[in-house]
Design a protein around this motif. Structure first.
Motif: not given
Length: 297
Positions: A153-175
Motif C-alpha cells: 500500500q505504501f509503495a502504491a500511495d507514495y511511489p517516490d518514497a520507496v526504492h525497493k520493497l521486500v514482501a514476505i508472506g503476502a500474496g493476492e487477497w481476494k474478498e
C-alpha cells in the motif's frame, strides 16, 4: 462477558507469573511463538528507551525505533501477534551498514490503537508520518505478512518514497479470504493468549491501553474481513519488489503469492522450500541469501 472475564483472569495470572521479571526499560522482549532455539537479539527492540520515539499520526501516537547510519531500511512486523522483536535478526544484519527504522503498527507494542479503521491506507499514512518526522524521503522496505501488505500500500500511495520493497508472506487477497486455511475469523482472542501467555503478559505491561487489547483484536479482524489486495493495487506499484514466501505458508498460500508476483510490474520471486508463514524464523539464512543481493542490486 464470560469470555472477557476469562481473558482478564488469564492476563492477570500471566502477568503475576511474570512479576518477578517485570518488564523494565531496555529489557529484551519476547516475540510471539519464540522457542528456546529461536534467534533472540541482545538489542531490546520494541523497548529501547535510548532510541524509541513517537510521532502523532491522525488519532494515534505511533512508536518507532531507529538504529545505525546509511541508506534507510524500514522493517514492518506482522499483524495481531507481530512485534518489533520478531524483526530483530533483520535489524541486527542491517544496522551496521544502514539506518534501520522499525515501526510498531497501531495497536501493537507501544503504539496507540486509535479509533479509525486500521486499514492499509491508514497504516501507510502512519509510516509516512514516521518518515516525515525523521526527514527521510526514500527507503527500502522489508515487511512481513501484515507489514508486507502495508508495504504494498505504501509503495502504491507514495511511489517516490520507496526504492525497493521486500514482501514476505503476502500474496493476492481476494474478498472473503481468511488466512491460515480457516473458514472465518471467529477464533477467540483467548486462543492466542493460550498459545503464548508470556508474550501477552509482557505486552500487557508495555501497551498504552492493555485493557482494550481484545477490543482491538476484534476491530482488526473486522477490518480484515473488508480487505482486498488485488490487481489494481499490484499494477500501481512500480518499485522493484521481491515477493518471498515459505513453500508451506498457510497464511499466504503459494497460488496467491504467485498471483501477486505475476501482477506486479517489476518483481522477483523467491520461495523457500519446506517452510511455513514465519519463513525467516525457520530458515533465516535462506531468506537473507535472497534479500541481500536484491537490496544491493
Amino acid at each position: 462477558m464470560k469470555l472477557l472475564a476469562l481473558l482478564t483472569l488469564t492476563l492477570t495470572i500471566a502477568t503475576q507469573t511474570l512479576h518477578a521479571t517485570e518488564v523494565k526499560p531496555n529489557q529484551v522482549l519476547r516475540w510471539f511463538g519464540q522457542t528456546p532455539s529461536s534467534y533472540v537479539s541482545e538489542t531490546p527492540y520494541g523497548n529501547n528507551i535510548a532510541t524509541g520515539r513517537f510521532v502523532r499520526s491522525g488519532d494515534a501516537n505511533i512508536y518507532f525505533e531507529v538504529y545505525g547510519e546509511g541508506s534507510p531500511v524500514v522493517l514492518l512486523h506482522g499483524g495481531l501477534v507481530g512485534s518489533l522483536a520478531e524483526m530483530g535478526q533483520f535489524a541486527d544484519k542491517l544496522k551496521n551498514d544502514h539506518q534501520v527504522i522499525l515501526v510498531n503498527t497501531r495497536g501493537h507494542g507501544k503504539s496507540d490503537i486509535g479509533s479509525v479503521a486500521p486499514d492499509y491506507a491508514q497504516k501507510a499514512k502512519d509510516l509516512k508520518a514516521v518518515l516525515t518526522e525523521l526527514g527521510v524521503e526514500r527507503v527500502d522496505v522489508i515487511g512481513f505478512s501484515d507489514g508486507a501488505y502495508t508495504g504494498y500500500q505504501f509503495a502504491a500511495d507514495y511511489p517516490d518514497a520507496v526504492h525497493k520493497l521486500v514482501a514476505i508472506g503476502a500474496g493476492e487477497w481476494k474478498e472473503g479470504f481468511v488466512q491460515g486455511g480457516r473458514k472465518d475469523r471467529s477464533t477467540p482472542f483467548q486462543i492466542l493468549v493460550d498459545i503464548d501467555p508470556r508474550y501477552w503478559a509482557q505486552q500487557a505491561q508495555i501497551r498504552p491501553e492493555p485493557a482494550k487489547t481484545e477490543q482491538w483484536f476484534k476491530q482488526a479482524n473486522k477490518q480484515y474481513d473488508r480487505t482486498t489486495v488485488e490487481k489494481p493495487l499490484f499494477e500501481s506499484i512500480h518499485a522493484p519488489v521481491l515477493v518471498l514466501a515459505g513453500e508451506n505458508d498457510m497464511n499466504a498460500p503459494l497460488h496467491t503469492v504467485l498471483a501477486a508476483y505475476k501482477m506486479l510490474p517489476d518483481a522477483q520471486l523467491a520461495i523457500i522450500p519446506n517452510t511455513p508463514h514465519p519463513v525467516f524464523a525457520v530458515n533465516f539464512d535462506a531468506v537473507w541469501a535472497c534479500i541481500e543481493p536484491f537490496l544491493d542490486q
